[in-house]
Design a protein around this motif. Structure first.
Motif, PDB file in Angstrom:
ATOM      1  N   ARG A   4      -7.347 -23.554  -7.236  1.00 18.64           N
ATOM      2  CA  ARG A   4      -6.686 -23.786  -5.954  1.00 18.64           C
ATOM      3  C   ARG A   4      -5.746 -24.967  -6.118  1.00 18.64           C
ATOM      4  NH1 ARG A   4     -11.613 -22.394  -5.779  1.00 18.64           N
ATOM      5  NH2 ARG A   4     -12.654 -24.378  -5.963  1.00 18.64           N
ATOM      6  N   VAL A   5      -4.491 -24.789  -5.710  1.00 17.07           N
ATOM      7  CA  VAL A   5      -3.507 -25.863  -5.801  1.00 17.07           C
ATOM      8  C   VAL A   5      -2.706 -25.885  -4.508  1.00 17.07           C
ATOM      9  CG1 VAL A   5      -1.584 -26.819  -7.114  1.00 17.07           C
ATOM     10  CG2 VAL A   5      -3.322 -25.490  -8.290  1.00 17.07           C
ATOM     11  N   ARG A   6      -2.557 -27.087  -3.958  1.00 21.80           N
ATOM     12  CA  ARG A   6      -1.789 -27.255  -2.727  1.00 21.80           C
ATOM     13  C   ARG A   6      -0.513 -27.996  -3.053  1.00 21.80           C
ATOM     14  NH1 ARG A   6      -0.580 -30.797   1.251  1.00 21.80           N
ATOM     15  NH2 ARG A   6      -0.673 -30.075   3.390  1.00 21.80           N
ATOM     16  N   PHE A  11       0.421 -23.219  -0.545  1.00 21.72           N
ATOM     17  CA  PHE A  11      -0.743 -23.366  -1.406  1.00 21.72           C
ATOM     18  C   PHE A  11      -0.922 -22.084  -2.204  1.00 21.72           C
ATOM     19  CE2 PHE A  11      -2.733 -21.689   2.443  1.00 21.72           C
ATOM     20  CZ  PHE A  11      -3.623 -20.747   1.946  1.00 21.72           C
ATOM     21  N   CYS A  21      -0.263 -16.570  -2.932  1.00 27.22           N
ATOM     22  CA  CYS A  21       0.490 -17.709  -2.399  1.00 27.22           C
ATOM     23  C   CYS A  21       0.709 -17.532  -0.899  1.00 27.22           C
ATOM     24  CB  CYS A  21       1.838 -17.813  -3.109  1.00 27.22           C
ATOM     25  SG  CYS A  21       2.859 -19.188  -2.516  1.00 27.22           S
TER      26      CYS A  21
END
Length: 169
Positions: A4-6, A11, A21
């Protein structure tokens, strides 16, 4: 989801073979996107201000726009880590040569330029990278001995441009 990447504008979630996405401020009602990788596993994931970087088990670095369009595919062996800041993408690679080495490549994904290509990082085979990131377009990393290094290759007005500087020991 395993990763998980914000980012600032969206995100990204990833399983071993799919990326999802969601934009925070979508232009259209159906602006979410998903990419499935049938014969590749996702190994690394990073989000810039307007792009998503995905490293796969085939040593591919795939760069997608925030709308899900694949912009570039690079073959980069030995990717260990990735980090972003705005349009910048830093890639740390393991070089399978003697002596052991980690190298840094920095891309500007907005201008589509390579700013630094395979700059050898000052780290020994027994050390590990504990943290890496950017501050004011300067790339930093911290090793497990507590030494922090900075590489400033973006501003040619600085002395010793392109060399690693110890900023904390």
């Amino acid at each position: 989801y395993q990763r998980r990447v914000r980012g600032k504008n969206f995100f990204v979630l990833a399983t071993s073979n799919a990326v999802f996405c969601r934009l925070f401020f979508p232009w259209t009602p159906n602006s979410d996107w998903t990419i499935n990788f049938s014969d590749e596993e996702i190994t690394l994931l990073a989000v810039g201000n307007s792009f998503v970087a995905v490293s796969t088990s085939k040593s591919f670095l795939r760069i997608f726009s925030r709308s899900g369009v694949q912009q570039q595919v690079f073959k980069i062996e030995g990717m260990v880590s990735m980090v972003t800041s705005g349009p910048l993408l830093a890639i740390v690679q393991h070089r399978c040569v003697t002596p052991f080495s980690l190298v840094l490549t920095i891309l500007d994904c907005q201008e589509r330029k390579t700013l630094i290509h395979e700059n050898t990082m000052p780290i020994s085979p027994t050390q590990r990278i504990r943290w890496l990131g950017f501050c004011s377009k300067i790339f930093y990393f911290l090793d497990d001995d507590g030494t922090m290094y900075a590489l400033n290759q973006f501003r040619s007005d600085l002395d010793y441009c392109g060399l690693w500087t110890v900023v904390l020991e």
